[in-house]
Write a protein that holds these residues in place. Structure first.
Motif, PDB file in Angstrom:
ATOM      1  N   ASP B   2       0.823  -1.199   0.000  1.00 16.98           N
ATOM      2  CA  ASP B   2       0.000   0.000   0.000  1.00 16.98           C
ATOM      3  C   ASP B   2       0.855   1.245   0.000  1.00 16.98           C
ATOM      4  O   ASP B   2       1.918   1.284   0.603  1.00 16.98           O
ATOM      5  CB  ASP B   2      -0.908   0.019   1.229  1.00 16.98           C
ATOM      6  N   ARG B  26       3.603   3.372  -9.413  1.00 19.19           N
ATOM      7  CA  ARG B  26       2.473   2.521  -9.071  1.00 19.19           C
ATOM      8  C   ARG B  26       1.160   3.188  -9.465  1.00 19.19           C
ATOM      9  O   ARG B  26       0.891   4.319  -9.096  1.00 19.19           O
ATOM     10  CB  ARG B  26       2.486   2.293  -7.554  1.00 19.19           C
ATOM     11  N   ARG B  27       0.377   2.461 -10.233  1.00 19.41           N
ATOM     12  CA  ARG B  27      -0.906   3.027 -10.649  1.00 19.41           C
ATOM     13  C   ARG B  27      -1.963   2.794  -9.572  1.00 19.41           C
ATOM     14  O   ARG B  27      -1.901   1.799  -8.833  1.00 19.41           O
ATOM     15  CB  ARG B  27      -1.344   2.390 -11.960  1.00 19.41           C
ATOM     16  N   ARG B  29      -5.078   1.494  -7.891  1.00 18.78           N
ATOM     17  CA  ARG B  29      -5.735   0.202  -8.131  1.00 18.78           C
ATOM     18  C   ARG B  29      -7.209   0.346  -7.763  1.00 18.78           C
ATOM     19  O   ARG B  29      -7.548   0.661  -6.624  1.00 18.78           O
ATOM     20  CB  ARG B  29      -5.040  -0.878  -7.310  1.00 18.78           C
ATOM     21  N   VAL B  31     -11.307  -1.019  -7.962  1.00 19.52           N
ATOM     22  CA  VAL B  31     -12.258  -2.124  -8.125  1.00 19.52           C
ATOM     23  C   VAL B  31     -13.628  -1.536  -8.450  1.00 19.52           C
ATOM     24  O   VAL B  31     -14.062  -0.567  -7.824  1.00 19.52           O
ATOM     25  CB  VAL B  31     -12.334  -2.974  -6.836  1.00 19.52           C
ATOM     26  N   GLN B  54      -5.743   1.925 -12.889  1.00 17.32           N
ATOM     27  CA  GLN B  54      -6.084   0.651 -13.518  1.00 17.32           C
ATOM     28  C   GLN B  54      -7.222  -0.008 -12.750  1.00 17.32           C
ATOM     29  O   GLN B  54      -7.299   0.103 -11.526  1.00 17.32           O
ATOM     30  CB  GLN B  54      -4.879  -0.289 -13.565  1.00 17.32           C
ATOM     31  N   VAL B  56      -8.512  -3.230 -11.340  1.00 22.13           N
ATOM     32  CA  VAL B  56      -7.894  -4.525 -11.013  1.00 22.13           C
ATOM     33  C   VAL B  56      -8.934  -5.619 -10.807  1.00 22.13           C
ATOM     34  O   VAL B  56      -8.593  -6.804 -10.788  1.00 22.13           O
ATOM     35  CB  VAL B  56      -6.987  -4.415  -9.763  1.00 22.13           C
ATOM     36  N   VAL B  72      -7.464  -9.099  -3.641  1.00 19.23           N
ATOM     37  CA  VAL B  72      -6.715  -8.692  -4.823  1.00 19.23           C
ATOM     38  C   VAL B  72      -5.254  -8.499  -4.437  1.00 19.23           C
ATOM     39  O   VAL B  72      -4.959  -7.704  -3.532  1.00 19.23           O
ATOM     40  CB  VAL B  72      -7.270  -7.371  -5.404  1.00 19.23           C
ATOM     41  N   GLY B  74      -1.821  -7.035  -4.210  1.00 19.95           N
ATOM     42  CA  GLY B  74      -1.373  -5.661  -4.431  1.00 19.95           C
ATOM     43  C   GLY B  74      -2.279  -4.637  -3.799  1.00 19.95           C
ATOM     44  O   GLY B  74      -1.968  -3.451  -3.776  1.00 19.95           O
ATOM     45  N   VAL B  76      -6.074  -2.585  -2.828  1.00 20.24           N
ATOM     46  CA  VAL B  76      -7.061  -1.786  -3.557  1.00 20.24           C
ATOM     47  C   VAL B  76      -7.031  -0.362  -3.006  1.00 20.24           C
ATOM     48  O   VAL B  76      -7.071  -0.163  -1.792  1.00 20.24           O
ATOM     49  CB  VAL B  76      -8.480  -2.374  -3.365  1.00 20.24           C
ATOM     50  N   ASP B  77      -6.941   0.615  -3.881  1.00 20.49           N
ATOM     51  CA  ASP B  77      -6.969   2.007  -3.432  1.00 20.49           C
ATOM     52  C   ASP B  77      -8.395   2.546  -3.330  1.00 20.49           C
ATOM     53  O   ASP B  77      -8.750   3.210  -2.374  1.00 20.49           O
ATOM     54  CB  ASP B  77      -6.167   2.887  -4.404  1.00 20.49           C
ATOM     55  N   SER B 102      -8.615   1.506   2.045  1.00 23.55           N
ATOM     56  CA  SER B 102      -9.195   1.924   0.763  1.00 23.55           C
ATOM     57  C   SER B 102     -10.164   3.078   0.974  1.00 23.55           C
ATOM     58  O   SER B 102     -10.519   3.411   2.103  1.00 23.55           O
ATOM     59  CB  SER B 102      -9.967   0.755   0.131  1.00 23.55           C
TER      60      SER B 102
END
Lengths: 223, 144
Positions: B2, B26-27, B29, B31, B54, B56, B72, B74, B76-77, B102
Protein backbone atom coordinates in the motif's frame (compact mmCIF):
# COMPACT_ATOMS: atom_id res chain seq x y z
CA UNK A 1 -12.92 14.74 -54.55
CA UNK A 2 -12.66 14.33 -50.82
CA UNK A 3 -9.41 14.08 -48.90
CA UNK A 4 -9.07 10.75 -47.01
CA UNK A 5 -9.94 12.34 -43.67
CA UNK A 6 -13.06 13.93 -45.17
CA UNK A 7 -14.08 10.59 -46.70
CA UNK A 8 -13.65 8.93 -43.30
CA UNK A 9 -15.76 11.60 -41.67
CA UNK A 10 -18.50 11.18 -44.25
CA UNK A 11 -18.51 7.40 -43.85
CA UNK A 12 -18.95 7.62 -40.10
CA UNK A 13 -22.36 7.61 -38.45
CA UNK A 14 -22.99 11.06 -36.99
CA UNK A 15 -24.43 10.84 -33.49
CA UNK A 16 -26.02 13.34 -31.10
CA UNK A 17 -26.42 12.37 -27.43
CA UNK A 18 -29.27 13.74 -25.28
CA UNK A 19 -29.16 12.88 -21.57
CA UNK A 20 -29.91 15.01 -18.54
CA UNK A 21 -27.52 13.14 -16.23
CA UNK A 22 -24.01 14.45 -16.78
CA UNK A 23 -22.24 11.16 -16.12
CA UNK A 24 -24.26 9.42 -18.83
CA UNK A 25 -24.19 12.40 -21.20
CA UNK A 26 -20.42 12.87 -21.16
CA UNK A 27 -19.67 9.18 -20.64
CA UNK A 28 -21.78 8.07 -23.59
CA UNK A 29 -20.32 10.78 -25.80
CA UNK A 30 -16.75 9.72 -24.88
CA UNK A 31 -17.52 6.02 -25.18
CA UNK A 32 -19.21 6.34 -28.57
CA UNK A 33 -16.51 8.69 -29.88
CA UNK A 34 -13.92 6.00 -29.23
CA UNK A 35 -15.47 3.91 -32.02
CA UNK A 36 -13.93 4.66 -35.41
CA UNK A 37 -17.17 4.39 -37.31
CA UNK A 38 -19.01 6.87 -35.08
CA UNK A 39 -18.65 10.66 -34.98
CA UNK A 40 -20.21 12.35 -31.96
CA UNK A 41 -21.54 15.76 -32.95
CA UNK A 42 -22.40 16.81 -29.43
CA UNK A 43 -23.94 15.86 -26.11
CA UNK A 44 -26.73 18.00 -24.69
CA UNK A 45 -28.86 17.98 -21.59
CA UNK A 46 -32.28 19.17 -22.65
CA UNK A 47 -34.74 19.27 -25.49
CA UNK A 48 -34.20 23.00 -25.97
CA UNK A 49 -30.45 22.55 -26.43
CA UNK A 50 -31.09 19.54 -28.66
CA UNK A 51 -33.46 21.36 -31.02
CA UNK A 52 -30.91 24.02 -31.88
CA UNK A 53 -28.19 21.45 -32.49
CA UNK A 54 -30.44 19.04 -34.41
CA UNK A 55 -31.33 21.57 -37.06
CA UNK A 56 -27.73 22.74 -37.39
CA UNK A 57 -26.01 19.35 -37.47
CA UNK A 58 -28.60 16.99 -39.01
CA UNK A 59 -27.31 13.86 -37.22
CA UNK A 60 -27.84 10.33 -38.54
CA UNK A 61 -28.61 9.02 -35.06
CA UNK A 62 -29.88 10.58 -31.85
CA UNK A 63 -29.15 8.61 -28.67
CA UNK A 64 -31.73 9.67 -26.09
CA UNK A 65 -31.95 8.86 -22.39
CA UNK A 66 -35.58 7.87 -21.82
CA UNK A 67 -35.27 8.55 -18.10
CA UNK A 68 -35.13 12.26 -18.98
CA UNK A 69 -38.17 14.46 -18.54
CA UNK A 70 -40.58 14.57 -21.52
CA UNK A 71 -38.45 12.02 -23.37
CA UNK A 72 -41.35 10.72 -25.50
CA UNK A 73 -42.24 14.25 -26.59
CA UNK A 74 -38.57 14.72 -27.44
CA UNK A 75 -38.59 11.59 -29.63
CA UNK A 76 -41.48 13.08 -31.59
CA UNK A 77 -39.75 16.45 -31.81
CA UNK A 78 -36.59 14.79 -33.20
CA UNK A 79 -38.71 12.91 -35.76
CA UNK A 80 -40.40 16.15 -36.84
CA UNK A 81 -37.18 18.21 -36.93
CA UNK A 82 -34.88 15.69 -38.63
CA UNK A 83 -37.10 13.06 -40.26
CA UNK A 84 -34.14 11.03 -41.51
CA UNK A 85 -32.47 10.78 -38.11
CA UNK A 86 -32.89 7.51 -36.24
CA UNK A 87 -33.54 7.76 -32.52
CA UNK A 88 -32.04 5.15 -30.20
CA UNK A 89 -33.74 5.19 -26.80
CA UNK A 90 -31.65 4.00 -23.89
CA UNK A 91 -32.62 3.15 -20.31
CA UNK A 92 -35.97 1.83 -21.53
CA UNK A 93 -38.03 -0.27 -19.11
CA UNK A 94 -38.47 -3.53 -21.02
CA UNK A 95 -42.21 -3.77 -20.40
CA UNK A 96 -44.82 -3.89 -23.12
CA UNK A 97 -46.41 -0.47 -22.76
CA UNK A 98 -43.03 1.31 -22.49
CA UNK A 99 -41.68 -0.36 -25.62
CA UNK A 100 -44.87 0.37 -27.57
CA UNK A 101 -44.87 3.98 -26.43
CA UNK A 102 -41.29 4.35 -27.68
CA UNK A 103 -42.04 2.66 -31.00
CA UNK A 104 -45.17 4.72 -31.59
CA UNK A 105 -43.28 7.91 -30.76
CA UNK A 106 -40.81 7.00 -33.48
CA UNK A 107 -37.70 5.30 -32.05
CA UNK A 108 -35.69 3.12 -34.43
CA UNK A 109 -34.04 1.11 -31.69
CA UNK A 110 -33.79 0.83 -27.93
CA UNK A 111 -31.44 -0.31 -25.18
CA UNK A 112 -32.98 -1.55 -21.93
CA UNK A 113 -32.07 -0.24 -18.47
CA UNK A 114 -29.51 -3.00 -17.95
CA UNK A 115 -27.91 -2.44 -21.36
CA UNK A 116 -24.22 -1.69 -21.85
CA UNK A 117 -22.26 0.73 -23.98
CA UNK A 118 -21.70 -2.08 -26.49
CA UNK A 119 -25.48 -2.53 -26.66
CA UNK A 120 -25.87 1.14 -27.61
CA UNK A 121 -23.27 0.76 -30.37
CA UNK A 122 -25.02 -2.40 -31.60
CA UNK A 123 -28.38 -0.60 -31.59
CA UNK A 124 -26.90 2.28 -33.62
CA UNK A 125 -25.37 -0.13 -36.16
CA UNK A 126 -28.64 -2.04 -36.46
CA UNK A 127 -30.71 1.11 -36.89
CA UNK A 128 -28.39 2.28 -39.67
CA UNK A 129 -29.10 -1.04 -41.42
CA UNK A 130 -32.85 -0.50 -40.81
CA UNK A 131 -32.83 -3.44 -38.40
CA UNK A 132 -33.97 -3.74 -34.79
CA UNK A 133 -32.27 -5.66 -31.99
CA UNK A 134 -34.87 -6.82 -29.49
CA UNK A 135 -35.81 -9.77 -27.34
CA UNK A 136 -38.16 -12.45 -28.74
CA UNK A 137 -40.78 -11.29 -26.25
CA UNK A 138 -40.65 -7.72 -27.53
CA UNK A 139 -40.76 -8.98 -31.13
CA UNK A 140 -43.95 -10.87 -30.27
CA UNK A 141 -45.41 -7.73 -28.68
CA UNK A 142 -44.67 -5.72 -31.82
CA UNK A 143 -46.25 -8.40 -34.01
CA UNK A 144 -49.38 -8.41 -31.86
CA UNK A 145 -49.52 -4.66 -32.10
CA UNK A 146 -49.09 -4.70 -35.89
CA UNK A 147 -51.92 -7.25 -36.15
CA UNK A 148 -54.19 -5.11 -34.00
CA UNK A 149 -53.43 -2.00 -36.02
CA UNK A 150 -54.08 -3.84 -39.31
CA UNK A 151 -57.40 -5.13 -38.01
CA UNK A 152 -58.53 -1.86 -36.46
CA UNK A 153 -59.58 0.31 -39.45
CA UNK A 154 -63.10 -1.13 -39.81
CA UNK A 155 -64.12 -0.13 -36.31
CA UNK A 156 -61.78 2.78 -35.87
CA UNK A 157 -62.91 4.31 -39.14
CA UNK A 158 -65.71 5.84 -37.12
CA UNK A 159 -63.24 7.61 -34.87
CA UNK A 160 -61.28 10.83 -35.25
CA UNK A 161 -57.48 10.74 -35.34
CA UNK A 162 -57.31 11.79 -31.67
CA UNK A 163 -59.92 9.22 -30.68
CA UNK A 164 -57.95 6.52 -32.47
CA UNK A 165 -54.82 7.57 -30.53
CA UNK A 166 -56.75 7.34 -27.26
CA UNK A 167 -58.35 4.04 -28.29
CA UNK A 168 -54.84 2.70 -28.89
CA UNK A 169 -53.87 3.75 -25.37
CA UNK A 170 -56.99 2.08 -23.94
CA UNK A 171 -56.06 -1.07 -25.81
CA UNK A 172 -52.67 -0.98 -24.11
CA UNK A 173 -54.28 -0.74 -20.70
CA UNK A 174 -53.51 2.93 -19.95
CA UNK A 175 -55.67 4.71 -17.35
CA UNK A 176 -57.15 8.13 -18.19
CA UNK A 177 -54.39 9.75 -16.15
CA UNK A 178 -51.69 7.84 -18.03
CA UNK A 179 -53.27 8.73 -21.39
CA UNK A 180 -53.36 12.41 -20.40
CA UNK A 181 -49.69 12.31 -19.45
CA UNK A 182 -48.73 10.40 -22.58
CA UNK A 183 -50.58 12.73 -24.97
CA UNK A 184 -49.94 15.89 -22.94
CA UNK A 185 -53.63 16.77 -22.56
CA UNK A 186 -55.98 17.24 -19.58
CA UNK A 187 -57.62 14.25 -17.89
CA UNK A 188 -61.03 15.87 -18.46
CA UNK A 189 -60.30 15.99 -22.20
CA UNK A 190 -59.38 12.31 -22.16
CA UNK A 191 -62.67 11.50 -20.41
CA UNK A 192 -64.63 13.37 -23.10
CA UNK A 193 -62.85 11.45 -25.84
CA UNK A 194 -63.42 8.12 -24.07
CA UNK A 195 -67.16 8.85 -23.80
CA UNK A 196 -67.25 9.71 -27.49
CA UNK A 197 -65.41 6.48 -28.38
CA UNK A 198 -67.86 4.38 -26.34
CA UNK A 199 -70.82 6.12 -27.99
CA UNK A 200 -69.50 5.69 -31.51
CA UNK A 201 -68.63 2.04 -31.00
CA UNK A 202 -71.92 1.44 -29.16
CA UNK A 203 -70.26 -0.24 -26.21
CA UNK A 204 -70.39 0.51 -22.50
CA UNK A 205 -66.90 -0.36 -21.23
CA UNK A 206 -63.32 0.39 -22.19
CA UNK A 207 -62.59 -3.33 -22.42
CA UNK A 208 -65.40 -3.78 -24.95
CA UNK A 209 -64.10 -0.85 -26.98
CA UNK A 210 -60.60 -2.30 -27.01
CA UNK A 211 -61.93 -5.74 -27.97
CA UNK A 212 -63.98 -4.29 -30.82
CA UNK A 213 -61.02 -2.35 -32.13
CA UNK A 214 -58.87 -5.46 -31.97
CA UNK A 215 -61.39 -7.78 -33.63
CA UNK A 216 -63.60 -5.88 -36.03
CA UNK A 217 -64.06 -8.85 -38.33
CA UNK A 218 -65.44 -11.03 -35.57
CA UNK A 219 -67.72 -8.16 -34.50
CA UNK A 220 -69.09 -7.89 -38.02
CA UNK A 221 -69.85 -11.62 -38.14
CA UNK A 222 -71.79 -11.33 -34.88
CA UNK A 223 -74.06 -8.59 -36.21
CA UNK B 1 2.25 -2.84 -1.05
CA UNK B 2 0.00 0.00 0.00
CA UNK B 3 1.10 3.53 -0.73
CA UNK B 4 2.12 5.29 2.50
CA UNK B 5 -0.20 8.12 3.49
CA UNK B 6 2.02 9.74 6.12
CA UNK B 7 5.72 10.40 5.88
CA UNK B 8 6.52 9.33 9.43
CA UNK B 9 9.88 10.72 10.58
CA UNK B 10 10.87 11.96 7.13
CA UNK B 11 10.85 15.68 6.40
CA UNK B 12 8.25 17.26 4.13
CA UNK B 13 10.61 17.53 1.14
CA UNK B 14 11.72 13.90 1.44
CA UNK B 15 8.15 12.76 1.87
CA UNK B 16 7.05 14.68 -1.19
CA UNK B 17 9.80 13.15 -3.28
CA UNK B 18 8.97 9.65 -2.12
CA UNK B 19 5.32 10.18 -2.84
CA UNK B 20 5.98 11.38 -6.37
CA UNK B 21 8.36 8.49 -7.02
CA UNK B 22 5.81 5.96 -5.69
CA UNK B 23 3.07 7.66 -7.61
CA UNK B 24 5.02 7.44 -10.85
CA UNK B 25 5.78 3.74 -10.35
CA UNK B 26 2.47 2.52 -9.07
CA UNK B 27 -0.91 3.03 -10.65
CA UNK B 28 -4.02 3.54 -8.56
CA UNK B 29 -5.74 0.20 -8.13
CA UNK B 30 -9.48 0.41 -8.58
CA UNK B 31 -12.26 -2.12 -8.12
CA UNK B 32 -15.67 -1.70 -9.77
CA UNK B 33 -18.52 -3.39 -7.93
CA UNK B 34 -22.27 -3.51 -8.31
CA UNK B 35 -22.42 -0.96 -11.12
CA UNK B 36 -25.14 -1.31 -13.78
CA UNK B 37 -23.58 -2.28 -17.15
CA UNK B 38 -23.84 1.16 -18.78
CA UNK B 39 -22.36 2.93 -15.76
CA UNK B 40 -19.66 0.26 -15.42
CA UNK B 41 -18.67 0.70 -19.06
CA UNK B 42 -18.55 4.50 -18.75
CA UNK B 43 -16.42 4.40 -15.59
CA UNK B 44 -14.17 1.66 -16.99
CA UNK B 45 -13.70 3.54 -20.27
CA UNK B 46 -12.89 6.76 -18.41
CA UNK B 47 -10.38 5.08 -16.10
CA UNK B 48 -8.83 3.28 -19.07
CA UNK B 49 -7.72 6.61 -20.50
CA UNK B 50 -5.84 7.59 -17.35
CA UNK B 51 -2.24 6.33 -17.33
CA UNK B 52 -2.00 6.39 -13.53
CA UNK B 53 -5.09 4.25 -12.92
CA UNK B 54 -6.08 0.65 -13.52
CA UNK B 55 -9.16 -1.44 -12.87
CA UNK B 56 -7.89 -4.53 -11.01
CA UNK B 57 -11.24 -6.25 -10.49
CA UNK B 58 -14.89 -6.05 -11.50
CA UNK B 59 -17.61 -7.55 -9.36
CA UNK B 60 -21.29 -7.78 -10.23
CA UNK B 61 -22.29 -7.48 -6.57
CA UNK B 62 -20.67 -5.19 -3.99
CA UNK B 63 -21.90 -7.45 -1.20
CA UNK B 64 -19.02 -9.81 -2.03
CA UNK B 65 -16.59 -7.19 -0.69
CA UNK B 66 -18.66 -6.55 2.43
CA UNK B 67 -18.46 -10.25 3.20
CA UNK B 68 -14.69 -10.28 2.88
CA UNK B 69 -14.63 -11.95 -0.52
CA UNK B 70 -12.32 -9.49 -2.24
CA UNK B 71 -8.72 -10.64 -2.26
CA UNK B 72 -6.72 -8.69 -4.82
CA UNK B 73 -2.96 -9.08 -4.83
CA UNK B 74 -1.37 -5.66 -4.43
CA UNK B 75 -4.31 -4.16 -2.56
CA UNK B 76 -7.06 -1.79 -3.56
CA UNK B 77 -6.97 2.01 -3.43
CA UNK B 78 -10.56 2.80 -4.35
CA UNK B 79 -13.70 0.72 -4.64
CA UNK B 80 -16.31 2.22 -6.96
CA UNK B 81 -19.78 0.93 -6.17
CA UNK B 82 -23.25 1.52 -7.55
CA UNK B 83 -25.61 2.37 -4.73
CA UNK B 84 -29.02 3.79 -3.96
CA UNK B 85 -28.67 7.08 -2.03
CA UNK B 86 -30.38 5.72 1.09
CA UNK B 87 -28.07 2.72 1.31
CA UNK B 88 -24.74 4.10 0.21
CA UNK B 89 -23.39 4.95 3.70
CA UNK B 90 -24.22 1.49 4.99
CA UNK B 91 -22.65 -0.16 1.96
CA UNK B 92 -19.53 2.02 2.12
CA UNK B 93 -19.10 1.31 5.84
CA UNK B 94 -19.34 -2.44 5.31
CA UNK B 95 -16.64 -2.26 2.64
CA UNK B 96 -14.38 0.00 4.71
CA UNK B 97 -14.58 -2.42 7.67
CA UNK B 98 -13.01 -5.01 5.36
CA UNK B 99 -10.58 -2.67 3.56
CA UNK B 100 -9.78 0.14 5.98
CA UNK B 101 -7.01 1.63 3.84
CA UNK B 102 -9.20 1.92 0.76
CA UNK B 103 -11.67 4.62 -0.11
CA UNK B 104 -15.14 3.99 -1.45
CA UNK B 105 -16.71 6.03 -4.22
CA UNK B 106 -20.46 5.45 -4.43
CA UNK B 107 -22.34 6.43 -7.57
CA UNK B 108 -26.10 6.51 -7.66
CA UNK B 109 -26.98 4.61 -10.81
CA UNK B 110 -29.87 6.65 -12.13
CA UNK B 111 -29.07 10.20 -11.09
CA UNK B 112 -25.28 10.04 -11.36
CA UNK B 113 -24.79 11.55 -7.88
CA UNK B 114 -21.56 10.45 -6.21
CA UNK B 115 -20.07 10.43 -2.70
CA UNK B 116 -16.61 9.53 -1.38
CA UNK B 117 -16.21 7.60 1.88
CA UNK B 118 -13.04 7.05 3.87
CA UNK B 119 -12.06 6.13 7.40
CA UNK B 120 -10.29 8.86 9.38
CA UNK B 121 -8.82 8.97 12.90
CA UNK B 122 -11.41 10.44 15.25
CA UNK B 123 -10.09 12.23 18.35
CA UNK B 124 -12.12 12.42 21.53
CA UNK B 125 -10.46 14.76 24.03
CA UNK B 126 -10.66 13.30 27.55
CA UNK B 127 -8.66 15.88 29.48
CA UNK B 128 -6.62 14.89 32.48
CA UNK B 129 -7.38 11.28 33.34
CA UNK B 130 -7.17 9.22 36.48
CA UNK B 131 -6.01 5.57 36.44
CA UNK B 132 -9.64 4.55 36.84
CA UNK B 133 -10.68 6.82 33.93
CA UNK B 134 -8.12 5.05 31.71
CA UNK B 135 -9.68 1.71 32.61
CA UNK B 136 -13.17 3.07 32.00
CA UNK B 137 -12.19 4.45 28.60
CA UNK B 138 -10.60 1.15 27.60
CA UNK B 139 -13.74 -0.71 28.60
CA UNK B 140 -15.96 1.73 26.69
CA UNK B 141 -13.74 1.48 23.61
CA UNK B 142 -13.85 -2.32 23.71
CA UNK B 143 -17.64 -2.28 23.91
CA UNK B 144 -17.91 0.07 20.91
Amino acid sequence: MYAPSERDALARTRVLVIADVRLYRDGLADGLASHDRLAVLGAVRSGDEAMALLAATQPDVVVLDMAARDSLALVRAVRDTVPNAKTIAFAVEEVEHEILACVEAGVAGYVPCDGSLADVVAAIDSAMRDELVCSPRVAATLLRRATAVAAAPAASGLLTVREREIAGCIDRGFSNKEIARYLHIEVATVKNHVHSILDKLQVTTRAQAAAQLRAPTAARWRR
Amino acid sequence: MDRPIHGGARGPREHCGTFLRDHAMRRLRIVLAGLPPMLRDIVHHTIGREPDMQVVAELADAAVISLGGLDVAGGVDVVVVGAAPVHDAELAASILYQHARSRVLTIEARGGQAALYELRPYRIALGEVSPQAVVDVLRAAAVR
